[in-house]
Design an enzyme around this catalytic site. Structure first.
Site, PDB file in Angstrom:
ATOM      1  N   ARG A 156       0.826  -1.209   0.000  1.00  0.00           N
ATOM      2  CA  ARG A 156       0.000   0.000   0.000  1.00  0.00           C
ATOM      3  C   ARG A 156       0.863   1.263   0.000  1.00  0.00           C
ATOM      4  NH1 ARG A 156      -3.727  -0.091  -2.256  1.00  0.00           N
ATOM      5  NH2 ARG A 156      -4.725   1.698  -1.290  1.00  0.00           N
ATOM      6  N   ILE A 157       1.823   1.322   0.919  1.00  0.00           N
ATOM      7  CA  ILE A 157       2.636   2.535   1.021  1.00  0.00           C
ATOM      8  C   ILE A 157       3.611   2.648  -0.153  1.00  0.00           C
ATOM      9  CG2 ILE A 157       4.320   3.814   2.436  1.00  0.00           C
ATOM     10  CD1 ILE A 157       1.413   3.790   3.563  1.00  0.00           C
ATOM     11  N   ASP A 167      10.575  -5.879  -5.106  1.00  0.00           N
ATOM     12  CA  ASP A 167       9.600  -6.673  -4.363  1.00  0.00           C
ATOM     13  C   ASP A 167       9.702  -8.124  -4.802  1.00  0.00           C
ATOM     14  OD1 ASP A 167       7.111  -7.941  -3.389  1.00  0.00           O
ATOM     15  OD2 ASP A 167       6.587  -5.885  -2.815  1.00  0.00           O
ATOM     16  N   MET A 174      14.875 -10.949  -2.281  1.00  0.00           N
ATOM     17  CA  MET A 174      14.298 -11.176  -0.965  1.00  0.00           C
ATOM     18  C   MET A 174      15.067 -10.406   0.111  1.00  0.00           C
ATOM     19  SD  MET A 174      11.758 -12.775   0.198  1.00  0.00           S
ATOM     20  CE  MET A 174      11.079 -14.343   0.610  1.00  0.00           C
ATOM     21  N   SER A 231       5.076   6.999  12.136  1.00  0.00           N
ATOM     22  CA  SER A 231       3.867   6.330  11.643  1.00  0.00           C
ATOM     23  C   SER A 231       2.872   7.368  11.157  1.00  0.00           C
ATOM     24  CB  SER A 231       3.224   5.510  12.763  1.00  0.00           C
ATOM     25  OG  SER A 231       2.596   6.373  13.697  1.00  0.00           O
ATOM     26  N   CYS A 232       1.872   6.925  10.401  1.00  0.00           N
ATOM     27  CA  CYS A 232       0.839   7.833   9.907  1.00  0.00           C
ATOM     28  C   CYS A 232       0.129   8.507  11.077  1.00  0.00           C
ATOM     29  CB  CYS A 232      -0.157   7.077   9.035  1.00  0.00           C
ATOM     30  SG  CYS A 232      -0.837   5.586   9.791  1.00  0.00           S
ATOM     31  N   THR A 233      -0.060   7.768  12.173  1.00  0.00           N
ATOM     32  CA  THR A 233      -0.766   8.316  13.334  1.00  0.00           C
ATOM     33  C   THR A 233       0.080   9.372  14.047  1.00  0.00           C
ATOM     34  OG1 THR A 233      -1.931   6.215  13.582  1.00  0.00           O
ATOM     35  CG2 THR A 233      -1.992   7.705  15.458  1.00  0.00           C
ATOM     36  N   HIS A 258      -8.927   3.727  13.785  1.00  0.00           N
ATOM     37  CA  HIS A 258      -8.053   3.482  12.638  1.00  0.00           C
ATOM     38  C   HIS A 258      -8.656   2.516  11.626  1.00  0.00           C
ATOM     39  CE1 HIS A 258      -4.359   2.812  10.404  1.00  0.00           C
ATOM     40  NE2 HIS A 258      -3.724   3.693  11.170  1.00  0.00           N
ATOM     41  N   GLY A 310       2.137   2.717  19.272  1.00  0.00           N
ATOM     42  CA  GLY A 310       3.216   3.492  19.888  1.00  0.00           C
ATOM     43  C   GLY A 310       3.213   4.941  19.429  1.00  0.00           C
TER      44      GLY A 310
END
Length: 333
Positions: free
Chosen positions: A10-11, A31, A76, A147-149, A175, A208
């Site tokens: 996603r990110i 990836d 990997m 983090s996004c938060t 969230h 956190g």
């Protein structure tokens, strides 16, 4: 300077969208789980943010987006990714796996110059745009975009603390679901509640994010903590921060301070709204945090609850690029 992305989730995918939008150059993606043809499909179609408007195709083993060629690797282990082959120097580490300085440093073997972890880190210095970017120095090799938060909470906490002094506070983030959750009840040995069906439950969880604010605003260290509720929505989350203040004020004073910050020093990072908004209204919002003036409440002159929204995918991905641009500026000075 050229950017590489490790982990096309996603990110990772939204960081690529953000880079294209913001004129930053991504030259490589790694990836191990996604073949090139599938990368084209996953980048083009997005259930939350809609179809990519430009042209995406596979050509000669590379991902080509709007005519720009992006080298694709399927390694990997980070130490095996030949970043220098593509000229990638600033690596976005968005696998969610290599989140310490030691693990992220494996990227240097393949020619990376800097690594930006798109998650909180136990030991890498954490940065939040609009809050502590000035603390970055060119000797830092591995950094975290938090983090996004934390990106949502920190700007709000900064404004509150600078104007009214935060004595202590508790945060709850309501969230949206993320990739680590289960569609139906499944095994999750480290977090039993987190293994319950994401689409049918409100799931209490740890975060956190509030404690991390103390890392980016040292004066708030030890003054904030928080928890999360995971709810069955695909994207957009909301921070609810309840604080005891050192200086008496009215709720209108708080609104005025937030509005001023959103139009001044925190423009583009902190937003302000007095509209009757709901979560969907923030899908695709590229700000870190949008203060909801109507949703907050006040009990006394020193005890208030403030509410702030964030597109936990898109706003955050834009900040990753903002952080890299700031690093490049400092590094080349």
């Amino acid at each position: 300077s050229k950017i590489g992305i490790n982990g096309f989730g996603r990110i990772g995918r939204l960081v690529l969208r953000a880079a294209l939008e913001m004129g930053a150059q991504v030259v490589a993606v790694n990836d191990p789980f996604i073949a090139l043809e599938y990368m084209v499909y996953m980048f083009k179609y997005d259930s939350t943010h809609g179809m990519f408007k430009g042209e995406v195709k596979a050509e000669d083993g590379a991902l080509v987006v709007d005519g720009k060629k992006i080298t694709v690797f399927n390694e990997m282990k980070p130490e095996n990714i030949p970043w220098s082959k593509a000229g990638a120097e600033y690596i976005v580490e968005s696998t969610g796996v290599f989140t310490t300085i030691e693990k992220a440093s494996a990227h240097f073997k393949g020619g990376a110059k800097k690594v930006i972890i798109s998650a909180p880190s136990a030991d890498a210095p954490m940065f939040v745009c609009g809050v502590n970017l000035e603390k970055y120095s060119k000797d830092m090799k591995v950094v975290s975009n938090a983090s996004c938060t934390t990106n949502c909470l920190a700007p709000v906490a900064k404004v509150l603390h600078e104007n009214f002094e935060i004595v202590e506070g508790l945060m709850t983030t309501v969230h949206a679901v993320t990739a680590t959750q289960k569609t139906v009840d499944g095994p999750s040995a480290k977090d039993w509640r987190g293994g319950r069906g994401a689409a049918q439950n409100i799931i209490p969880s740890s975060t956190g994010a509030a404690k991390a604010v103390g890392k980016v605003i040292p004066e708030l260290d030890g003054k904030l903590t928080g928890m999360a509720f995971r709810v069955p929505t695909p994207n957009v989350s909301v921070v609810d921060l309840t604080v005891r203040l050192g200086k008496e004020c009215s709720y209108d004073d708080i609104k005025a301070a937030m509005k001023a910050a959103s139009e001044g020093p925190l423009q583009g990072v902190l937003g302000y709204t007095e509209d009757d908004v709901v979560s969907c209204d923030f899908t695709g919002d590229n700000r870190s945090s949008i203060f909801d003036a109507k949703a907050g409440i006040q009990l006394s002159k020193t005890f208030v609850k403030v509410v702030s929204w964030y597109d936990n995918e898109f706003g955050y991905s834009q900040r990753v690029i903002d952080l890299i641009k700031h690093m490049q500026k400092v590094d080349s000075a």
